[in-house]
Design a protein around this motif. Structure first.
Motif, PDB file in Angstrom:
ATOM      1  N   GLU A   1      22.253  95.471  36.902  1.00 20.83           N
ATOM      2  CA  GLU A   1      21.684  96.139  35.730  1.00 20.83           C
ATOM      3  C   GLU A   1      22.261  95.406  34.490  1.00 20.83           C
ATOM      4  N   TYR A   2      23.380  94.484  34.531  1.00 26.50           N
ATOM      5  CA  TYR A   2      23.634  93.853  33.428  1.00 26.50           C
ATOM      6  C   TYR A   2      23.150  92.519  33.227  1.00 26.50           C
ATOM      7  N   TYR A   3      21.883  92.504  32.631  1.00 27.03           N
ATOM      8  CA  TYR A   3      20.899  91.216  32.820  1.00 27.03           C
ATOM      9  C   TYR A   3      21.511  90.135  31.985  1.00 27.03           C
TER      10      TYR A   3
ATOM     11  N   GLY B   1      27.342  88.713  19.528  1.00 29.70           N
ATOM     12  CA  GLY B   1      26.668  90.078  19.391  1.00 29.70           C
ATOM     13  C   GLY B   1      27.719  90.971  19.245  1.00 29.70           C
ATOM     14  N   ASN B   2      28.957  90.821  19.595  1.00 29.58           N
ATOM     15  CA  ASN B   2      29.984  91.791  19.214  1.00 29.58           C
ATOM     16  C   ASN B   2      30.575  91.834  17.755  1.00 29.58           C
ATOM     17  N   PHE B   3      30.105  90.839  16.933  1.00 32.68           N
ATOM     18  CA  PHE B   3      30.586  90.727  15.616  1.00 32.68           C
ATOM     19  C   PHE B   3      29.251  91.441  14.445  1.00 32.68           C
TER      20      PHE B   3
ATOM     21  N   THR C   1      33.919 101.808  19.679  1.00 28.96           N
ATOM     22  CA  THR C   1      34.807 101.059  20.359  1.00 28.96           C
ATOM     23  C   THR C   1      34.071  99.647  20.428  1.00 28.96           C
ATOM     24  N   GLU C   2      32.849  99.686  20.333  1.00 29.60           N
ATOM     25  CA  GLU C   2      31.914  98.237  20.315  1.00 29.60           C
ATOM     26  C   GLU C   2      30.485  98.318  19.783  1.00 29.60           C
ATOM     27  N   ASN C   3      30.283  97.223  19.175  1.00 29.98           N
ATOM     28  CA  ASN C   3      28.638  96.829  18.961  1.00 29.98           C
ATOM     29  C   ASN C   3      28.255  95.746  19.708  1.00 29.98           C
ATOM     30  N   SER C   4      27.130  95.857  20.030  1.00 31.88           N
ATOM     31  CA  SER C   4      26.623  94.767  20.750  1.00 31.88           C
ATOM     32  C   SER C   4      25.313  94.330  20.193  1.00 31.88           C
ATOM     33  N   HIS C   5      25.189  93.393  19.124  1.00 33.56           N
ATOM     34  CA  HIS C   5      24.065  93.311  18.511  1.00 33.56           C
ATOM     35  C   HIS C   5      22.952  92.486  19.347  1.00 33.56           C
TER      36      HIS C   5
ATOM     37  N   ALA D   1      22.055  98.666  31.282  1.00 33.77           N
ATOM     38  CA  ALA D   1      22.892  97.625  31.111  1.00 33.77           C
ATOM     39  C   ALA D   1      24.432  98.016  30.922  1.00 33.77           C
ATOM     40  N   TYR D   2      24.214  99.007  29.881  1.00 36.59           N
ATOM     41  CA  TYR D   2      25.534  99.417  29.092  1.00 36.59           C
ATOM     42  C   TYR D   2      26.011 100.786  29.448  1.00 36.59           C
ATOM     43  N   ASP D   3      25.268 101.635  30.500  1.00 39.81           N
ATOM     44  CA  ASP D   3      25.645 103.055  31.040  1.00 39.81           C
ATOM     45  C   ASP D   3      25.011 102.819  32.562  1.00 39.81           C
TER      46      ASP D   3
HETATM   47  C1  AVI Z   1      31.256  90.332  25.784  1.00 38.04           C
HETATM   48  N1  AVI Z   1      30.357  91.053  25.388  1.00 38.04           N
HETATM   49  C2  AVI Z   1      29.019  90.012  25.306  1.00 38.04           C
HETATM   50  C3  AVI Z   1      29.538  92.151  26.290  1.00 38.04           C
HETATM   51  C4  AVI Z   1      28.205  92.846  25.589  1.00 38.04           C
HETATM   52  O1  AVI Z   1      27.269  92.714  26.403  1.00 38.04           O
HETATM   53  O2  AVI Z   1      28.226  93.074  24.301  1.00 38.04           O
HETATM   54  C5  AVI Z   1      30.563  92.931  26.382  1.00 38.04           C
HETATM   55  C6  AVI Z   1      29.988  94.323  27.109  1.00 38.04           C
HETATM   56  N2  AVI Z   1      30.207  95.549  26.674  1.00 38.04           N
HETATM   57  C7  AVI Z   1      29.715  96.477  27.568  1.00 38.04           C
HETATM   58  N3  AVI Z   1      29.236  95.671  28.593  1.00 38.04           N
HETATM   59  C8  AVI Z   1      29.398  94.425  28.188  1.00 38.04           C
END
Ligand code: AVI
Length: 315
Positions: free
Chosen positions: A54-56, A163-165, A276-280, A202-204
């Motif tokens: 799923e994590y393409y 993308g995390n910034f 906890t995270e942004n993924s742009h 991809a993220y869940d």
């Molecule tokens: C490292 N980074 C590019 C991953 C993303 O997709 O933003 C981190 C990640 N977070 C959850 N799945 C993967």
């Protein structure tokens, strides 16, 4: 293999990061910087994420690297220094060793323990490449040691980690890369905007590897801060923010609870969120604009047939 001890080395981590973690936990909308996802276990969990169907991003980027390796190598040229930002297990950079033939490889990551293991294996396999690794939080400041040759530096920033910034932070990092690349350039992977269903999967993911990765940040914070977060009191939550073009990760409190650490505490009510995270996710136009604003004059871009992901060489 040389393992330089720098001012950013992890031995100073505890001391340096406590105020930053505390400020995030005590904020009105609490947050934890995503760099704390990458403690030794978190780094392994991230590697597991990259193996999920799923994590393409990982598979798609790899297919672009494979398909266009000759064109990418021609764009960059052989020899010189390859500087791997967020090197992790160093596998992506290794896939370019035979074609790019760098004389030096410098791996940089926040989690230096994980990096040392990876680099030790690699150094034995490629004796002609000088290798070194540095533990550095380059989200704050990127400082390439003076000992690294100034000419022919290729910065390698795959995986869409840019993308995390936030875009202001991404711009600053890209400016710092540009100013230290000199006559070299930047080879970067960037995730492109796409439909919700693909992003949610991809993220869940159904195996809950991403959930474990996200929840593990609480243990990582416990060891940094001396706090008493209990992982079982939270759940992983994903939101798609179309206004900001990003996937957002949160931890949601499952009950009313108080987390304490030396000198302070924070109360959470049921359903409260910790960001906890942004993924742009970018478009070709928006990433090109960002690179131009950072001082890069030219870009070469390769994408996959579905336009899920882009690999860019910028100079
Ligand atoms: C490292 N980074 C590019 C991953 C993303 O997709 O933003 C981190 C990640 N977070 C959850 N799945 C993967």
């Amino acid at each position: 293999m040389q393992i330089p001890i720098t001012p950013n080395d992890n031995s100073k981590l505890h001391h340096n990061f406590v105020p930053e973690i505390e400020a995030g936990l005590l904020a009105q909308l609490p947050y934890i910087s995503p760099k704390f996802l990458y403690d030794p276990l978190g780094s392994h969990l991230f590697t597991a994420i990259t193996l999920l169907p799923e994590y393409y991003p990982t598979n798609t980027e790899k297919s672009i690297f494979t398909e266009y390796q000759d064109q990418i190598t021609k764009a960059i040229g052989t020899g010189g220094t390859l500087i791997d930002l967020g090197a992790g297990n160093c596998q992506k950079a290794e896939s370019f060793f035979n074609s790019l033939q760098p004389s030096n490889y410098m791996a940089i990551d926040f989690s230096v323990e994980y990096l040392e293991d990876a680099l030790e294996k690699l150094a034995g396999k490629y004796p002609s490449i000088q290798m070194q690794c540095i533990g550095m939080d380059f989200s704050k400041q990127l400082i390439i040691p003076k000992s690294i040759a100034k000419d022919r530096r290729t910065f390698f920033y795959p995986g869409s980690s840019i993308g995390n910034f936030l875009s202001s932070e991404a711009l600053e990092l890209l400016r710092q890369i540009k100013s230290q690349a000199n006559d070299g350039g930047l080879l970067m992977g960037v995730d492109l905007m796409k439909e919700d269903s693909v992003l949610i999967a991809a993220y869940d993911d159904p195996l809950k590897v991403t959930a474990a990765f996200n929840l593990n940040i609480l243990r990582s914070i416990n060891s940094q801060l001396g706090s008493d977060f209990r992982v079982e009191q939270f759940r992983h939550k994903v939101k798609i923010n179309r206004l900001e073009n990003r996937v957002e990760l949160y931890l949601e409190a499952l009950e009313n609870l108080t987390v304490a650490w030396p000198g302070n505490s924070r109360t959470f009510e049921k359903d409260d969120l910790i960001h906890t995270e942004n993924s742009h996710k970018y478009t070709i136009e928006s990433i090109q604009l960002l690179l131009n604003n950072a001082g890069f004059k030219s870009t070469q871009i390769w994408t996959d047939p579905k336009d899920y992901f882009a690999v860019i060489y910028a100079q």
